[in-house]
Design a protein around this motif. Sequence first.
Motif, PDB file in Angstrom:
ATOM      1  N   PRO A   1      38.960  53.249  42.526  1.00  0.00           N
ATOM      2  CA  PRO A   1      39.242  54.843  43.399  1.00  0.00           C
ATOM      3  C   PRO A   1      40.916  55.718  43.406  1.00  0.00           C
ATOM      4  O   PRO A   1      41.033  56.843  43.727  1.00  0.00           O
ATOM      5  CB  PRO A   1      39.397  54.563  44.730  1.00  0.00           C
ATOM      6  N   VAL A   2      41.849  54.699  42.748  1.00  0.00           N
ATOM      7  CA  VAL A   2      43.444  55.144  42.968  1.00  0.00           C
ATOM      8  C   VAL A   2      44.183  55.293  41.451  1.00  0.00           C
ATOM      9  O   VAL A   2      45.255  55.340  41.916  1.00  0.00           O
ATOM     10  CB  VAL A   2      44.802  54.001  44.162  1.00  0.00           C
ATOM     11  N   ASP A   3      42.756  54.888  40.827  1.00  0.00           N
ATOM     12  CA  ASP A   3      43.050  55.156  39.316  1.00  0.00           C
ATOM     13  C   ASP A   3      41.822  55.746  38.289  1.00  0.00           C
ATOM     14  O   ASP A   3      41.536  55.701  37.350  1.00  0.00           O
ATOM     15  CB  ASP A   3      43.014  53.232  38.671  1.00  0.00           C
ATOM     16  N   ARG A   4      42.197  57.114  38.562  1.00  0.00           N
ATOM     17  CA  ARG A   4      41.179  57.690  38.170  1.00  0.00           C
ATOM     18  C   ARG A   4      39.461  57.115  37.584  1.00  0.00           C
ATOM     19  O   ARG A   4      39.375  57.337  36.710  1.00  0.00           O
ATOM     20  CB  ARG A   4      41.714  58.573  37.117  1.00  0.00           C
ATOM     21  N   GLY A   5      39.436  56.538  38.699  1.00  0.00           N
ATOM     22  CA  GLY A   5      38.268  55.844  38.422  1.00  0.00           C
ATOM     23  C   GLY A   5      38.024  54.741  37.151  1.00  0.00           C
ATOM     24  O   GLY A   5      36.798  54.249  36.661  1.00  0.00           O
ATOM     25  N   LYS A   6      39.407  54.284  36.522  1.00  0.00           N
ATOM     26  CA  LYS A   6      38.925  53.371  35.254  1.00  0.00           C
ATOM     27  C   LYS A   6      39.108  52.097  36.079  1.00  0.00           C
ATOM     28  O   LYS A   6      39.757  51.493  37.463  1.00  0.00           O
ATOM     29  CB  LYS A   6      40.521  53.524  34.152  1.00  0.00           C
ATOM     30  N   TYR A   7      38.094  51.052  35.282  1.00  0.00           N
ATOM     31  CA  TYR A   7      37.931  49.560  36.170  1.00  0.00           C
ATOM     32  C   TYR A   7      39.178  49.118  35.612  1.00  0.00           C
ATOM     33  O   TYR A   7      39.329  49.458  35.066  1.00  0.00           O
ATOM     34  CB  TYR A   7      37.018  49.457  34.597  1.00  0.00           C
ATOM     35  N   GLY A   8      39.058  48.127  36.837  1.00  0.00           N
ATOM     36  CA  GLY A   8      39.888  47.685  37.324  1.00  0.00           C
ATOM     37  C   GLY A   8      39.428  45.869  38.050  1.00  0.00           C
ATOM     38  O   GLY A   8      38.749  45.722  38.705  1.00  0.00           O
ATOM     39  N   SER A   9      39.790  45.052  38.883  1.00  0.00           N
ATOM     40  CA  SER A   9      40.307  44.391  39.359  1.00  0.00           C
ATOM     41  C   SER A   9      41.188  44.469  40.647  1.00  0.00           C
ATOM     42  O   SER A   9      42.456  44.666  40.334  1.00  0.00           O
ATOM     43  CB  SER A   9      39.763  43.052  38.502  1.00  0.00           C
ATOM     44  N   LYS A  10      40.553  43.736  41.893  1.00  0.00           N
ATOM     45  CA  LYS A  10      41.928  43.384  42.664  1.00  0.00           C
ATOM     46  C   LYS A  10      41.708  42.131  43.309  1.00  0.00           C
ATOM     47  O   LYS A  10      41.353  41.067  43.674  1.00  0.00           O
ATOM     48  CB  LYS A  10      41.127  44.137  44.505  1.00  0.00           C
ATOM     49  N   ILE A  11      43.298  42.072  43.518  1.00  0.00           N
ATOM     50  CA  ILE A  11      43.633  40.663  43.748  1.00  0.00           C
ATOM     51  C   ILE A  11      44.102  40.598  44.710  1.00  0.00           C
ATOM     52  O   ILE A  11      44.287  41.130  45.647  1.00  0.00           O
ATOM     53  CB  ILE A  11      45.239  39.864  43.027  1.00  0.00           C
ATOM     54  N   HIS A  12      43.358  39.361  46.339  1.00  0.00           N
ATOM     55  CA  HIS A  12      43.606  39.170  47.577  1.00  0.00           C
ATOM     56  C   HIS A  12      44.310  38.732  47.908  1.00  0.00           C
ATOM     57  O   HIS A  12      44.120  36.768  47.526  1.00  0.00           O
ATOM     58  CB  HIS A  12      42.584  39.014  48.319  1.00  0.00           C
ATOM     59  N   LEU A  13      45.106  38.344  48.406  1.00  0.00           N
ATOM     60  CA  LEU A  13      46.028  37.416  49.367  1.00  0.00           C
ATOM     61  C   LEU A  13      46.532  37.202  50.354  1.00  0.00           C
ATOM     62  O   LEU A  13      46.399  37.931  51.640  1.00  0.00           O
ATOM     63  CB  LEU A  13      47.454  37.746  48.425  1.00  0.00           C
ATOM     64  N   ILE A  14      46.528  35.780  50.930  1.00  0.00           N
ATOM     65  CA  ILE A  14      47.222  35.628  52.267  1.00  0.00           C
ATOM     66  C   ILE A  14      48.257  34.994  52.234  1.00  0.00           C
ATOM     67  O   ILE A  14      48.338  33.593  51.411  1.00  0.00           O
ATOM     68  CB  ILE A  14      46.159  34.636  53.321  1.00  0.00           C
ATOM     69  N   THR A  15      49.630  34.337  52.669  1.00  0.00           N
ATOM     70  CA  THR A  15      50.641  34.127  52.898  1.00  0.00           C
ATOM     71  C   THR A  15      50.750  34.194  54.007  1.00  0.00           C
ATOM     72  O   THR A  15      50.151  34.444  55.365  1.00  0.00           O
ATOM     73  CB  THR A  15      51.276  34.920  52.498  1.00  0.00           C
ATOM     74  N   GLU A  16      51.582  32.505  54.442  1.00  0.00           N
ATOM     75  CA  GLU A  16      51.953  32.373  55.618  1.00  0.00           C
ATOM     76  C   GLU A  16      53.279  32.811  56.080  1.00  0.00           C
ATOM     77  O   GLU A  16      53.429  33.623  55.579  1.00  0.00           O
ATOM     78  CB  GLU A  16      52.591  31.065  55.792  1.00  0.00           C
ATOM     79  N   ARG A  17      53.867  32.637  56.897  1.00  0.00           N
ATOM     80  CA  ARG A  17      54.981  33.723  57.529  1.00  0.00           C
ATOM     81  C   ARG A  17      56.058  33.591  56.818  1.00  0.00           C
ATOM     82  O   ARG A  17      56.815  34.820  56.515  1.00  0.00           O
ATOM     83  CB  ARG A  17      55.646  32.682  58.404  1.00  0.00           C
TER      84      ARG A  17
END
Length: 265
Positions: free
Chosen positions: A121-137
């Motif tokens: 939705p933030v790249d004019r509808g071009k297909y993409g993927s998303k990387i999710h990440l959790i980090t410690e402090r």
Amino acid sequence: MVERLVPDELWELFERVVPPAPVRPQGGGRRRHGDREVLAAIVFVATSGCTWAQLPPSFGPSGPTAHRRLTEWSKARVWGKLHRLVLDELGPRGGLDWSRCAIESVNMRAMKKGGLTGPNPVDRGKYGSKIHLITERTGLPLSVGISGANMHDSQGLEPLVRGIPPIRSRRGPRRRKPGRLHGDKGYDYRHLRQWLRSCGITPRIARKGIESSERLGRHRWVVERSMSWLAGCRRLHRRYERKAEHLLAFAGIAAILICYRRLAK
């Protein structure tokens, strides 16, 4: 170059998780390339961003060989196991701070579509993927995941928290729950706050329309920095892999290298 890309301590940990080489029942065939040389070739592709065909012949294994071994090890979940081993080495040394953690995601364009892609939705509808990440402090990755670019950030919170492995600590039992979880307004939902509290985690999520955006980075800047560390693996700048497990493998390799650098210090 092999020893530089795969130091001895990292190789010793890798030997504990790599599956044994398959045996040909009929015998014969070409000699199998050593796992350390192939691992170095995979790390080179991940960090340099080159294609498999551009892999220098000095490594020994060819690009297709390294790609097949990546597929083989990904099916055996080698990267997740290796990431946990590196964290297990950091825990008893006091290298992990469980007092608080932070969650974030970043979009990347998919050049060949494939599994776990969607219109961004933030790249004019071009297909993409998303990387999710959790980090410690301090910014070390604890859990990594991927999804289509059209999946809302909030939907990745529960799988990421569940994906934190039980890690050895300096004293006492293994630990897998941080004291607090910091997130931006994309995670501001009542059911997520209730679920985190039921897990014994205090939510520190910015509230829409209430909290100013000026102080949102007070504790979350570490995960933003970790995202830039992930970008050090240039293979994650664009998605060229059709299979989702290959993208997850490169994200896992990046997390392993980030944690190992702290371990090597």
